[in-house]
Design an enzyme around this catalytic site. Structure first.
Site, PDB file in Angstrom:
ATOM      1  N   GLU A  69       0.828  -1.206   0.000  1.00 43.23           N
ATOM      2  CA  GLU A  69       0.000   0.000   0.000  1.00 43.23           C
ATOM      3  C   GLU A  69       0.862   1.256   0.000  1.00 43.23           C
ATOM      4  O   GLU A  69       0.538   2.244  -0.661  1.00 43.23           O
ATOM      5  CB  GLU A  69      -0.964   0.023   1.183  1.00 43.23           C
ATOM      6  CG  GLU A  69      -1.899   1.202   1.117  1.00 43.23           C
ATOM      7  CD  GLU A  69      -3.163   1.048   1.940  1.00 43.23           C
ATOM      8  OE1 GLU A  69      -3.982   1.981   1.894  1.00 43.23           O
ATOM      9  OE2 GLU A  69      -3.342   0.017   2.604  1.00 43.23           O
ATOM     10  N   THR A  70       1.976   1.216   0.688  1.00 38.54           N
ATOM     11  CA  THR A  70       2.899   2.346   0.689  1.00 38.54           C
ATOM     12  C   THR A  70       3.397   2.628  -0.728  1.00 38.54           C
ATOM     13  O   THR A  70       3.371   3.773  -1.193  1.00 38.54           O
ATOM     14  CB  THR A  70       4.086   2.067   1.636  1.00 38.54           C
ATOM     15  OG1 THR A  70       3.588   1.902   2.967  1.00 38.54           O
ATOM     16  CG2 THR A  70       5.111   3.187   1.599  1.00 38.54           C
TER      17      THR A  70
END
Length: 132
Positions: free
Chosen positions: A48-49
């Protein structure tokens, strides 16, 4: 970078970043579940980062990227060393950005595959923006 961010706590190190491709690594140690294996949630945080960074770069400085959907398939365990995530753009539109993120171990074995879709929208007035 925010010193209290999850990215900092998990020791995620960005190696390459562009709207089309984002690469980072993260240590397995400190990001494990009770059996000493890399926590599946840690793989998802890494993914997700990377997808969020790529989406924000694509969106530009006057817009923000907000996660809409993420999914993960865990293929094998990582027990030590580092894992590397590589986010590759699948679609970069005016309102949505989607990435596939492949997480591999030190032996280049696939640990996890994720897909994320982010909504791109105008930043609200006064909202903090990365890099600003």
């Amino acid at each position: 970078m925010n010193p209290n961010s999850l990215m900092k706590r998990m020791e995620i190190e960005i190696l390459e970043a562009s709207p089309e491709r984002v690469v980072a690594r993260m240590p397995v140690e400190g990001n494990t579940q009770p059996y000493g294996l890399l926590h599946g949630g840690a793989s998802v945080v890494l993914a997700e980062t990377l997808g969020s960074i790529g989406s924000a770069l694509h969106a530009g400085p006057e817009r923000i990227a907000v996660g809409l959907d993420i999914n993960a398939t865990h293929h094998r365990a990582a027990r030590s060393g580092f894992v590397t995530g590589t986010a590759t753009a699948l679609s970069l539109g005016s309102t949505l950005a989607s990435y596939e993120i492949v997480v591999t171990d030190d032996h280049d074995h696939r640990v996890c595959t994720c897909r994320i879709t982010c909504l791109l929208r105008n930043a609200p007035p006064g909202a903090p923006r990365p890099g600003a």
